[in-house]
Write a protein that holds these residues in place. Sequence first.
Motif, short mmCIF file in Angstrom:
data_model
loop_
_atom_site.label_atom_id
_atom_site.label_comp_id
_atom_site.label_asym_id
_atom_site.label_seq_id
_atom_site.Cartn_x
_atom_site.Cartn_y
_atom_site.Cartn_z
N GLY A 12 0.80 -0.98 -0.01
CA GLY A 12 0.25 0.01 -0.07
C GLY A 12 0.86 1.28 -0.13
N GLY A 32 -5.23 2.58 7.39
CA GLY A 32 -4.51 1.66 7.80
C GLY A 32 -4.69 1.95 9.31
N ARG A 39 5.76 -0.64 6.85
CA ARG A 39 6.38 -1.62 7.45
C ARG A 39 5.61 -3.15 7.28
NH1 ARG A 39 10.42 -1.08 10.97
NH2 ARG A 39 11.18 0.91 11.33
N LEU A 41 3.51 -6.49 8.18
CA LEU A 41 3.83 -7.77 8.74
C LEU A 41 5.29 -8.13 8.55
CD1 LEU A 41 3.22 -10.22 10.66
CD2 LEU A 41 2.47 -11.44 8.43
N ALA A 42 5.78 -8.10 7.39
CA ALA A 42 7.11 -8.70 7.28
C ALA A 42 8.16 -7.75 7.74
CB ALA A 42 7.15 -8.77 5.67
N TYR A 43 8.15 -6.28 7.73
CA TYR A 43 9.22 -5.60 8.17
C TYR A 43 8.84 -4.89 9.47
CZ TYR A 43 9.48 -7.04 3.40
OH TYR A 43 9.71 -7.75 2.26
N LEU A 52 16.28 -10.39 5.80
CA LEU A 52 15.68 -10.34 4.44
C LEU A 52 16.04 -11.80 3.83
CD1 LEU A 52 16.20 -6.75 3.46
CD2 LEU A 52 14.16 -7.64 3.99
N MET A 59 16.05 -5.96 -3.14
CA MET A 59 15.09 -4.97 -2.51
C MET A 59 15.07 -3.66 -3.16
SD MET A 59 13.80 -7.22 -0.47
CE MET A 59 13.00 -6.70 0.97
N GLY A 112 -7.24 3.73 11.06
CA GLY A 112 -8.42 2.94 11.62
C GLY A 112 -8.66 1.59 10.53
N ALA A 114 -10.27 -0.73 8.19
CA ALA A 114 -11.60 -0.59 7.08
C ALA A 114 -12.36 -1.93 7.32
CB ALA A 114 -11.09 -0.70 5.65
N LEU A 369 -13.79 -6.62 6.68
CA LEU A 369 -13.73 -6.11 5.25
C LEU A 369 -14.08 -7.06 4.23
CD1 LEU A 369 -13.36 -3.82 3.53
CD2 LEU A 369 -10.82 -4.05 3.32
N GLY A 410 -0.46 -7.31 -4.15
CA GLY A 410 0.10 -8.12 -3.35
C GLY A 410 -0.16 -9.43 -3.02
N THR A 421 4.02 -12.59 -4.20
CA THR A 421 4.13 -12.45 -2.50
C THR A 421 5.55 -11.47 -2.00
OG1 THR A 421 5.03 -14.42 -2.13
CG2 THR A 421 2.81 -14.34 -1.95
N ALA A 422 6.38 -11.42 -3.19
CA ALA A 422 7.81 -10.90 -2.65
C ALA A 422 7.86 -9.55 -3.17
CB ALA A 422 8.95 -11.81 -2.83
N VAL A 423 8.92 -8.75 -2.67
CA VAL A 423 9.48 -7.52 -3.23
C VAL A 423 9.31 -7.09 -4.61
CG1 VAL A 423 10.91 -5.67 -3.18
CG2 VAL A 423 10.01 -6.66 -1.14
C1 FAD Z 1 7.51 -12.73 7.82
C2 FAD Z 1 7.64 -12.41 6.47
C3 FAD Z 1 8.97 -12.13 5.76
C4 FAD Z 1 9.15 -11.67 4.48
N1 FAD Z 1 10.21 -11.55 3.90
C5 FAD Z 1 10.44 -10.99 2.96
C6 FAD Z 1 11.82 -10.60 2.11
O1 FAD Z 1 12.82 -10.94 2.98
N2 FAD Z 1 12.04 -10.20 0.76
C7 FAD Z 1 10.70 -10.26 0.24
O2 FAD Z 1 10.85 -9.66 -1.01
N3 FAD Z 1 9.80 -10.37 0.68
C8 FAD Z 1 9.33 -10.80 1.87
N4 FAD Z 1 8.21 -11.14 2.34
C9 FAD Z 1 7.10 -11.19 1.55
C10 FAD Z 1 6.06 -10.13 2.05
O3 FAD Z 1 4.61 -10.60 1.72
C11 FAD Z 1 6.02 -8.72 0.89
O4 FAD Z 1 7.34 -8.41 0.94
C12 FAD Z 1 5.05 -7.52 1.53
O5 FAD Z 1 5.43 -7.31 2.90
C13 FAD Z 1 3.58 -7.77 1.35
O6 FAD Z 1 3.29 -6.38 1.72
P1 FAD Z 1 1.70 -6.18 1.77
O7 FAD Z 1 1.38 -4.73 1.76
O8 FAD Z 1 0.80 -6.82 0.87
O9 FAD Z 1 1.28 -6.75 3.32
P2 FAD Z 1 1.85 -6.16 4.57
O10 FAD Z 1 3.00 -5.35 4.53
O11 FAD Z 1 1.60 -7.14 5.63
O12 FAD Z 1 0.65 -4.90 4.97
C14 FAD Z 1 -0.63 -5.07 5.11
C15 FAD Z 1 -1.09 -3.77 5.91
O13 FAD Z 1 -2.67 -3.88 5.75
C16 FAD Z 1 -3.08 -3.50 7.00
N5 FAD Z 1 -4.55 -3.97 7.01
C17 FAD Z 1 -4.93 -5.19 6.80
N6 FAD Z 1 -6.28 -5.14 6.51
C18 FAD Z 1 -6.82 -4.06 7.17
C19 FAD Z 1 -8.16 -3.16 7.06
N7 FAD Z 1 -9.00 -4.08 7.13
N8 FAD Z 1 -8.07 -2.00 7.50
C20 FAD Z 1 -7.00 -1.23 7.74
N9 FAD Z 1 -5.66 -1.67 7.68
C21 FAD Z 1 -5.44 -3.00 7.27
C22 FAD Z 1 -2.19 -4.29 7.95
O14 FAD Z 1 -2.22 -3.76 9.20
C23 FAD Z 1 -1.09 -4.25 7.41
O15 FAD Z 1 -0.03 -2.95 8.14
C24 FAD Z 1 7.86 -11.73 3.63
C25 FAD Z 1 6.67 -11.97 4.12
C26 FAD Z 1 6.53 -12.44 5.58
C27 FAD Z 1 5.15 -12.71 5.99
#
Ligand code: FAD
Length: 459
Positions: A12, A32, A39, A41-43, A52, A59, A112, A114, A369, A410, A421-423
């Motif tokens: 996002g 959010g 950050r 979950l992952a970071y 990483l 990255m 907040g 959603a 949601l 994502g 799922t990755a960067v």
């Molecule tokens: C433990 C872990 C380690 C990883 N390590 C790597 C790595 O080293 N290299 C790599 O390339 N990839 C890595 N990944 C892959 C990782 O999935 C992506 O890099 C990236 O973090 C995904 O981003 P995202 O924004 O989709 O999810 P997230 O970064 O998790 O963000 C989702 C956000 O949405 C918010 N949210 C969710 N639902 C709602 C709602 N209803 N209302 C408001 N806010 C909401 C959450 O609170 C959260 O902050 C890793 C994944 C995990 C789980």
Amino acid sequence: MHIAIVGDGFSGTLFALKIAAAKPQARVTVIGRERRLGRGLAYGAADPMHMLNVPVSRMDLGLQPSFHDWLRAEHGDHWTLEDFAPRALFGDYMEALAATATTTERIHRVRGEAVGMDNGLRSSVLLADGRTVAADVVVLALGNLPPDRPGGMPEIVLDSDLFVSDPWAAGALDGLPSEAPVLLIGAGLTMIDIALRLAGRRHRGTMTAVSRRGLLPRGHVAGGIWPAFLHELVGHSPRTIARELRRQVRLAQVAGTPWQRVFDAARPAVPAVWSAWSLAERRRFLKRLRPWWDVHRHRTAPEVTANLQALLDGGRLEVLGGRFGDVSIMDGVAKIQVAVDGVTRTVDASRVINCTGPGGRFDRTAIPLIADLRAKGLARADALGLGLDTQGGAVVGVSGDPSERLFALGPLAKAAWWEITAVPEITIQIDDLVRRLANEATPASPLSATAFMDMGAGI
Ligand SMILES: Cc1cc2nc3c(=O)[nH]c(=O)nc-3n(C[C@H](O)[C@H](O)[C@H](O)COP(=O)(O)OP(=O)(O)OC[C@H]3O[C@@H](n4cnc5c(N)ncnc54)[C@H](O)[C@@H]3O)c2cc1C
């Protein structure tokens, strides 16, 4: 145009940064619940020993400063592109990028949760506290779902207070006595993260990880290059692809090149291979080949490999491949039978921690949601229980048509691309959506699998 992004994690925030730069006249709002932007979950929930799982060079987000330049400026010029950095440092980098954009008011924040959406003439996102955010376009970047309830473990454990359903939830490991025996369900990267977290907290109780096969993720090894080869096999069955991968690994061994380069060279073609498969072929891959694919594709950084090995060698962690049998619980300790190669072992556990990784059951989850999007027909689960049904990044509703105003980024879009799922892949997906929304006059065609093909070797 007002673009609302639901999700304040990596996807996002990166999308917000890029669309705000490409479309300065648009209003960009990130919705959010987290205090710290970018950050996720992952970071966010990372300890110093959580690294990483790719080197610094992978990255790169196409932004200035790059992660590498930022690392050198903030943490010393010894950092090279081949180093593996702690995940928390990448979180710091994302947060620093976001801070500049929010203070200059290019990105607005709404804090907040959603809980719903309406799609009338304009879309509006409904928040848990009763507020609404109206927007022309809504982008869902919710990240991974909490883990699914693990199969095979008797209900008596899953319904007891010994069971930790989401190891990433705040306070999940609180109150665990340091001598307590722990059972970890799963043997992948999440299990390794949690075992290292417990070890970092000086946990002295035994840790037993159990998965069906007991396969551990392999480690990264640097060096060598391998040419792309999977591009030519798009349209072939999972079996043919697996056979070719094995053949290429054998060729690499003969050439003295690490097998890791073969998987790296294959990766840019994975979204194309996946999207060309029929539903039955995808199902076959998930059932038969996925465990094998996952341990070679999702690898551990050298420091993590060494720390894991130390836990195994020191007898602090044991990894079993087997199936759960009967359980009895007495005085806060579960005695769990595990059948390993025809022999039944009994594992004691004061906590049973679900390390099966991200969940995907959009058809079942009660997350408000998602339940609301489902109930209103604005989104539907994919047929394999992997995520949302999307086409070229657009969310598909019950009508079967891709939305023109609701998009997903994502891991939510895993069902369409598998490798999203990755960067590196998320960055490609984001760049594509930015192009589409920035060129309203001549909209670009939806994201296709070929967009991932140019990702380059050595991913
Ligand atoms: C433990 C872990 C380690 C990883 N390590 C790597 C790595 O080293 N290299 C790599 O390339 N990839 C890595 N990944 C892959 C990782 O999935 C992506 O890099 C990236 O973090 C995904 O981003 P995202 O924004 O989709 O999810 P997230 O970064 O998790 O963000 C989702 C956000 O949405 C918010 N949210 C969710 N639902 C709602 C709602 N209803 N209302 C408001 N806010 C909401 C959450 O609170 C959260 O902050 C890793 C994944 C995990 C789980």
